[in-house]
Scaffold this active site. Structure first.
Site, PDB file in Angstrom:
ATOM      1  N   ASP A 148      -6.047  -7.818   3.575  1.00  0.00           N
ATOM      2  CA  ASP A 148      -5.610  -6.744   4.529  1.00  0.00           C
ATOM      3  C   ASP A 148      -4.801  -6.403   2.720  1.00  0.00           C
ATOM      4  O   ASP A 148      -5.624  -6.861   1.600  1.00  0.00           O
ATOM      5  CB  ASP A 148      -3.797  -8.395   4.115  1.00  0.00           C
ATOM      6  N   ASP A 175      -5.897   0.459   3.153  1.00  0.00           N
ATOM      7  CA  ASP A 175      -4.686   1.434   2.616  1.00  0.00           C
ATOM      8  C   ASP A 175      -4.724   2.421   2.346  1.00  0.00           C
ATOM      9  O   ASP A 175      -4.977   2.578   1.158  1.00  0.00           O
ATOM     10  CB  ASP A 175      -3.520   0.243   2.194  1.00  0.00           C
ATOM     11  N   GLU A 190      -3.619   2.537   7.693  1.00  0.00           N
ATOM     12  CA  GLU A 190      -1.823   2.077   7.934  1.00  0.00           C
ATOM     13  C   GLU A 190      -1.365   3.142   7.986  1.00  0.00           C
ATOM     14  O   GLU A 190      -2.058   4.485   7.195  1.00  0.00           O
ATOM     15  CB  GLU A 190      -1.547   1.610   6.388  1.00  0.00           C
ATOM     16  N   GLY A 219       6.612  -8.853   7.864  1.00  0.00           N
ATOM     17  CA  GLY A 219       7.232 -10.358   9.341  1.00  0.00           C
ATOM     18  C   GLY A 219       8.262 -11.013   8.528  1.00  0.00           C
ATOM     19  O   GLY A 219       8.512 -11.213   9.378  1.00  0.00           O
TER      20      GLY A 219
END
Length: 287
Positions: free
Chosen positions: A80, A102, A132, A210
């Site tokens: 991530d 990212d 992203e 989220g």
């Protein structure tokens, strides 16, 4: 079973559900995700931030890979917010089946160049890549950071980005933030932007930040076209709230006495998210 993100989310997209990506920072959180996924017969993504990867050390993932590979439930092991090419290579060497690069804070052309470089390296060995475009906000309560002012993803630019990089999934910015929102801030997702992007792109879309968003908005996002939702703070907050309570009530020090209840608290959150994403009882689609 341990599979790539591309294989996992292609099924989610076809059957119109989303898969939770749960950030794992130790063996207890890993157990919480795996045990709830197996109990709910739901696919799940084991998500690991570079700082969590540094804390866990490379050797931990031999256990993760063996456990998930032997399960009847599909899992993806995902890096991530990889911040560099080196982050990605380290994750690949640990056996990850998916990586995120990212470059969202870089100038657009630099983001494309870095993402394309990762795609070219990862795809040669069958590893999926998430890019992203746009920026995720920050509540100041998460190691994943974020920015003060959100830059929403431009739908036309998203088409160009995907075409030029070859990413398998795209994280988009529609108004979420990492962490738990302070009481004076109420998130509001721009679902019209999501709808526009979903109508233009064929690849699965990802929603970061989220946690702590209204269930109705998240559910609507999944219906419109989100296939992966990142969850970290909600799960961890429940775990450590229970841990603090136990340590306040009892003078305990044995992990095997303290942690089971904490794992159960995390599992409750994980299950509620799986219900929200409509992923419960979807593991059979992969068998």
């Amino acid at each position: 079973m341990l599979i790539s993100m591309k294989d996992l989310l292609s099924v989610a997209k076809e059957h119109k559900f989303a898969v939770g990506a749960f950030n794992v920072s130790d063996s207890c959180f890993f157990r919480a995700v795996v045990e709830e996924a197996e109990a709910s017969d739901a696919p799940a993504i084991i998500s690991v931030h570079p700082s969590e990867l540094a804390f866990l050390t490379n050797d931990f993932f031999a256990y993760v890979i063996k456990k998930t590979s032997n399960s009847k439930v599909p899992f993806t092991l995902h890096l991530d917010h990889g911040g560099s090419f080196d982050d990605v290579i380290r994750a690949i060497n640990c056996g990850f089946t998916s990586v995120m690069i990212d470059g969202s804070l870089l100038p657009y052309e630099e983001n494309i160049a870095l993402t394309k470089k990762v795609v070219e390296a990862a795809h040669t060995i069958g590893i999926s890549v998430e890019g992203e475009l746009g920026t995720i906000g920050s509540t100041g309560t998460s190691i994943e950071g974020g920015v003060t002012k959100i830059i929403y993803t431009d739908p036309a630019q998203a088409v160009d980005f995907v075409a030029r990089t070859g990413v398998d999934t795209l994280a988009i910015a529609i108004g979420t933030a990492h962490g738990i929102y302070p009481k004076n801030i109420k998130p509001e997702l721009k679902l019209n932007i999501l709808s526009d992007i979903a109508g233009r792109l064929a690849i699965p879309l990802v929603l970061h930040g989220g946690s702590a968003n209204p269930d109705k908005e998240i559910s609507s996002a999944v219906e419109i076209g989100i296939q992966k939702v990142n969850i970290s703070s909600d799960m961890k907050a429940a775990y450590f709230k229970r841990c603090r309570s136990l340590l306040t009530e009892h003078e305990w020090w044995d992990p095997n006495v303290i942690y089971p209840d904490c794992i159960s608290a995390a599992r409750e959150v994980i299950r509620s998210k799986m219900e929200l994403f409509s992923s419960i009882n979807k593991a059979g689609l992969f068998r």
